[in-house]
Design a protein around this motif. Sequence first.
Motif, PDB file in Angstrom:
ATOM      1  N   GLY A 111      -8.722  59.806 -39.081  1.00 42.83           N
ATOM      2  CA  GLY A 111      -7.283  59.969 -38.982  1.00 42.83           C
ATOM      3  C   GLY A 111      -6.686  59.777 -37.608  1.00 42.83           C
ATOM      4  N   VAL A 112      -7.495  59.321 -36.652  1.00 39.31           N
ATOM      5  CA  VAL A 112      -6.995  59.094 -35.302  1.00 39.31           C
ATOM      6  C   VAL A 112      -7.190  57.623 -34.942  1.00 39.31           C
ATOM      7  CG1 VAL A 112      -7.218  59.689 -32.847  1.00 39.31           C
ATOM      8  CG2 VAL A 112      -7.506  61.457 -34.587  1.00 39.31           C
ATOM      9  N   LEU A 113      -6.100  56.971 -34.575  1.00 42.75           N
ATOM     10  CA  LEU A 113      -6.136  55.588 -34.115  1.00 42.75           C
ATOM     11  C   LEU A 113      -6.293  55.597 -32.605  1.00 42.75           C
ATOM     12  CD1 LEU A 113      -5.682  52.495 -34.475  1.00 42.75           C
ATOM     13  CD2 LEU A 113      -3.241  52.969 -34.158  1.00 42.75           C
ATOM     14  N   LYS A 114      -7.285  54.863 -32.113  1.00 39.45           N
ATOM     15  CA  LYS A 114      -7.499  54.738 -30.666  1.00 39.45           C
ATOM     16  C   LYS A 114      -7.235  53.285 -30.285  1.00 39.45           C
ATOM     17  CE  LYS A 114     -11.086  54.937 -27.120  1.00 39.45           C
ATOM     18  NZ  LYS A 114     -12.531  55.153 -26.882  1.00 39.45           N
ATOM     19  N   LEU A 115      -6.236  53.072 -29.443  1.00 34.49           N
ATOM     20  CA  LEU A 115      -5.922  51.743 -28.935  1.00 34.49           C
ATOM     21  C   LEU A 115      -6.228  51.697 -27.446  1.00 34.49           C
ATOM     22  CD1 LEU A 115      -2.419  51.005 -30.507  1.00 34.49           C
ATOM     23  CD2 LEU A 115      -4.563  49.902 -31.055  1.00 34.49           C
ATOM     24  N   ARG A 116      -6.971  50.696 -27.048  1.00 29.96           N
ATOM     25  CA  ARG A 116      -7.275  50.508 -25.630  1.00 29.96           C
ATOM     26  C   ARG A 116      -6.575  49.232 -25.185  1.00 29.96           C
ATOM     27  NH1 ARG A 116      -7.915  52.663 -20.832  1.00 29.96           N
ATOM     28  NH2 ARG A 116      -8.995  51.259 -19.450  1.00 29.96           N
ATOM     29  N   ILE A 117      -5.711  49.347 -24.188  1.00 35.50           N
ATOM     30  CA  ILE A 117      -4.987  48.195 -23.662  1.00 35.50           C
ATOM     31  C   ILE A 117      -5.304  48.091 -22.174  1.00 35.50           C
ATOM     32  CG2 ILE A 117      -2.770  47.034 -23.457  1.00 35.50           C
ATOM     33  CD1 ILE A 117      -1.694  49.009 -25.585  1.00 35.50           C
ATOM     34  N   PRO A 118      -6.113  47.095 -21.799  1.00 37.11           N
ATOM     35  CA  PRO A 118      -6.480  46.966 -20.385  1.00 37.11           C
ATOM     36  C   PRO A 118      -5.328  46.396 -19.560  1.00 37.11           C
ATOM     37  CG  PRO A 118      -7.439  45.181 -21.647  1.00 37.11           C
ATOM     38  CD  PRO A 118      -6.751  46.084 -22.627  1.00 37.11           C
ATOM     39  N   LYS A 119      -5.376  46.677 -18.278  1.00 42.97           N
ATOM     40  CA  LYS A 119      -4.402  46.071 -17.366  1.00 42.97           C
ATOM     41  C   LYS A 119      -4.759  44.609 -17.180  1.00 42.97           C
ATOM     42  CE  LYS A 119      -2.976  50.145 -14.813  1.00 42.97           C
ATOM     43  NZ  LYS A 119      -2.913  50.821 -13.514  1.00 42.97           N
ATOM     44  N   ALA A 120      -3.745  43.792 -16.945  1.00 37.30           N
ATOM     45  CA  ALA A 120      -3.970  42.379 -16.654  1.00 37.30           C
ATOM     46  C   ALA A 120      -4.737  42.267 -15.342  1.00 37.30           C
ATOM     47  CB  ALA A 120      -2.637  41.646 -16.564  1.00 37.30           C
ATOM     48  N   GLU A 121      -5.456  41.196 -15.195  1.00 38.65           N
ATOM     49  CA  GLU A 121      -6.301  41.030 -14.009  1.00 38.65           C
ATOM     50  C   GLU A 121      -5.503  41.163 -12.715  1.00 38.65           C
ATOM     51  OE1 GLU A 121      -9.432  37.739 -12.467  1.00 38.65           O
ATOM     52  OE2 GLU A 121      -9.380  38.143 -14.632  1.00 38.65           O
ATOM     53  N   HIS A 122      -4.281  40.622 -12.679  1.00 36.18           N
ATOM     54  CA  HIS A 122      -3.478  40.701 -11.458  1.00 36.18           C
ATOM     55  C   HIS A 122      -3.039  42.134 -11.143  1.00 36.18           C
ATOM     56  CE1 HIS A 122      -0.199  40.536 -14.425  1.00 36.18           C
ATOM     57  NE2 HIS A 122       0.504  41.177 -13.530  1.00 36.18           N
ATOM     58  N   ALA A 123      -3.077  43.028 -12.123  1.00 34.70           N
ATOM     59  CA  ALA A 123      -2.662  44.414 -11.920  1.00 34.70           C
ATOM     60  C   ALA A 123      -3.844  45.350 -11.658  1.00 34.70           C
ATOM     61  CB  ALA A 123      -1.883  44.901 -13.133  1.00 34.70           C
ATOM     62  N   GLN A 124      -5.068  44.846 -11.765  1.00 37.42           N
ATOM     63  CA  GLN A 124      -6.265  45.660 -11.534  1.00 37.42           C
ATOM     64  C   GLN A 124      -6.415  45.957 -10.038  1.00 37.42           C
ATOM     65  OE1 GLN A 124      -8.662  46.796 -13.664  1.00 37.42           O
ATOM     66  NE2 GLN A 124      -7.948  45.829 -15.543  1.00 37.42           N
ATOM     67  N   PRO A 125      -6.836  47.164  -9.708  1.00 36.45           N
ATOM     68  CA  PRO A 125      -7.089  47.456  -8.294  1.00 36.45           C
ATOM     69  C   PRO A 125      -8.292  46.636  -7.821  1.00 36.45           C
ATOM     70  CG  PRO A 125      -7.613  49.367  -9.678  1.00 36.45           C
ATOM     71  CD  PRO A 125      -7.076  48.309 -10.563  1.00 36.45           C
ATOM     72  N   ARG A 126      -8.213  46.164  -6.609  1.00 31.73           N
ATOM     73  CA  ARG A 126      -9.335  45.377  -6.067  1.00 31.73           C
ATOM     74  C   ARG A 126      -9.526  45.732  -4.597  1.00 31.73           C
ATOM     75  NH1 ARG A 126      -4.920  42.273  -6.343  1.00 31.73           N
ATOM     76  NH2 ARG A 126      -4.395  40.972  -4.586  1.00 31.73           N
ATOM     77  N   ARG A 127     -10.735  45.556  -4.158  1.00 31.84           N
ATOM     78  CA  ARG A 127     -11.092  45.844  -2.785  1.00 31.84           C
ATOM     79  C   ARG A 127     -10.900  44.589  -1.949  1.00 31.84           C
ATOM     80  NH1 ARG A 127     -14.199  49.767  -0.224  1.00 31.84           N
ATOM     81  NH2 ARG A 127     -15.208  49.035   1.658  1.00 31.84           N
ATOM     82  N   ILE A 128     -10.356  44.749  -0.782  1.00 30.93           N
ATOM     83  CA  ILE A 128     -10.154  43.621   0.128  1.00 30.93           C
ATOM     84  C   ILE A 128     -11.097  43.809   1.307  1.00 30.93           C
ATOM     85  CG2 ILE A 128      -8.502  42.461   1.657  1.00 30.93           C
ATOM     86  CD1 ILE A 128      -6.293  43.517  -0.246  1.00 30.93           C
ATOM     87  N   ASN A 129     -11.939  42.797   1.521  1.00 26.52           N
ATOM     88  CA  ASN A 129     -12.880  42.844   2.626  1.00 26.52           C
ATOM     89  C   ASN A 129     -12.181  42.446   3.918  1.00 26.52           C
ATOM     90  OD1 ASN A 129     -15.125  43.586   1.107  1.00 26.52           O
ATOM     91  ND2 ASN A 129     -15.461  41.460   0.466  1.00 26.52           N
ATOM     92  N   VAL A 130     -12.496  43.177   4.976  1.00 26.09           N
ATOM     93  CA  VAL A 130     -11.928  42.902   6.291  1.00 26.09           C
ATOM     94  C   VAL A 130     -13.010  42.227   7.114  1.00 26.09           C
ATOM     95  CG1 VAL A 130     -10.937  43.916   8.377  1.00 26.09           C
ATOM     96  CG2 VAL A 130     -10.440  44.904   6.142  1.00 26.09           C
TER      97      VAL A 130
END
Length: 133
Positions: A111-130
Amino acid sequence: MNDIQKTNDTARTPAHTEDRRYAESSLTPPVDVIEDSSGITLYADLPGVPRDKLHLNVEADSLTIEGEIDLTIPEGLQTSHTEVGLGRFHRVFTLSKELDTEKISAELAQGVLKLRIPKAEHAQPRRINVQVS
């Protein structure tokens, strides 16, 4: 940031007759929305809705959840008290442009619907190398 918003269900004009039937007299299922760094997960309570009577639709930035249960009374019995007289669920959400609606996954269990909606790739957090120069 909240990536999903509830819309006013009654303000929408359904596209066809079946949608209109849901919007006119239906229950609004309670929904929990959990956001993490990679997307959102919705948990919608849809007790008694079988998989074949559950309809999920994404159009533009709108997510529609519709379901129907069979509330027939067995032959020979008569109800003396009814608390749930409607057998339809309907809920509409507006989705953020940061969500990837092409990758939605859905599960229905107990009786429980689980929907998973991922963030678009451009909205994903990413690490920037210095780099050191």
